[in-house]
Write a protein that holds these residues in place. Structure first.
Motif, PDB file in Angstrom:
ATOM      1  N   GLN A 102       0.831  -1.065  -0.132  1.00 42.13           N
ATOM      2  CA  GLN A 102       0.143   0.033  -0.116  1.00 42.13           C
ATOM      3  C   GLN A 102       0.923   1.373  -0.077  1.00 42.13           C
TER       4      GLN A 102
ATOM      5  N   GLN B 245       2.692   1.714  -3.376  1.00 44.63           N
ATOM      6  CA  GLN B 245       1.501   2.032  -4.571  1.00 44.63           C
ATOM      7  C   GLN B 245       1.005   3.653  -4.356  1.00 44.63           C
TER       8      GLN B 245
ATOM      9  N   PRO C 254       1.885   4.910  -7.963  1.00 46.55           N
ATOM     10  CA  PRO C 254       0.685   4.271  -8.575  1.00 46.55           C
ATOM     11  C   PRO C 254       0.651   3.230  -9.511  1.00 46.55           C
TER      12      PRO C 254
END
Length: 241
Positions: free
Chosen positions: A114, A117, A121
């Protein structure tokens, strides 16, 4: 240049033979293998599990994840770890991250992926499922974890006794993760609920030093390792036929 892909590899509760075929294939082909760093100069648990599957020309990348509850410290550690992984990914190399148990079950990999990203992204992340400790513990005990319509509740570490009492009143099977730090208090609750004979502790599941405790009567002061869990069969099957 396209960035590499991050794979979260579930390496199971300890036995290296419990890795999936897919996990082994990815481990062996990846140029970079990351895992949680050990402490005090010792290899971490996930690192120990996968060592037999690695080869000398792979880059091994230990990442530090402190064992604390302070959110700011954890956020900083996840950020640093994700940037270390990104330094490899941005060169086009795939990275596998080996995580004990299953990557979707109370896993460090979730926070790493998480955080990565959030900063990058476009990075592709793939999770490879595996064996989590409650399933391994049940197999070691020779018991089904659940049957028929039984309700299962899993409580992670640092639960309080009120939560445990609520779980015992609602669920048919309760799993207590990392029970060692609260075992004496848990034992007292199980005694009060008359469930000691239907409770089981598994320590070091699937490993040579595995220990099984089938029934906890007369065992209020067990000194358990961090890698221990407790299974309570609150409701027994009334009709096994």
């Amino acid at each position: 240049m396209m960035a590499g892909r991050l794979y979260g590899i579930s390496v199971g509760p300890g036995d290296p033979e419990l890795l999936t075929v897919k996990a082994v294939r990815l481990l062996q082909r990846s140029p970079v293998v990351a895992y949680p760093a050990g402490v005090r100069g010792k290899a971490g648990f996930a690192e120990q599990i996968i060592q037999s599957w690695l080869h000398p020309d792979q880059v091994q990348l230990p990442l530090t994840f402190p064992y604390v509850q302070d959110t700011e410290i954890l956020l900083e550690a996840w950020k640093l770890a994700s940037e270390q992984v990104w330094q490899q990914l941005k060169t086009g190399q795939d990275v596998v991250f080996a995580c004990e148990g299953d990557v979707s079950f109370y896993s460090t990999f979730t926070y790493l992926a998480q955080t990565l990203q959030a900063s990058h992204p476009d990075v592709v992340v793939e999770a490879v499922p595996g064996v989590c400790s409650p399933l391994a513990a049940a197999a070691s005990l020779g018991l089904p974890l659940t049957i028929r319509q039984q309700r299962l509740m899993v409580l992670p570490a640092l639960y309080n006794l009120t939560e445990l009492e609520t779980a015992l009143k609602w669920a048919d099977v309760v799993v207590l993760m990392k029970v060692s730090s609260v075992y004496p208090q848990v034992w007292q609750v199980l005694e009060r609920f008359n469930l000691l004979g239907q409770s089981y502790v598994v320590e070091w599941a699937t490993l040579p030093q595995q220990r099984l405790y089938k029934g906890l009567q007369g065992l209020p002061d067990l000194q358990l390792h961090y890698f221990s869990l407790l299974i309570v069969q609150v409701a027994l099957d009334p009709d096994p036929a």
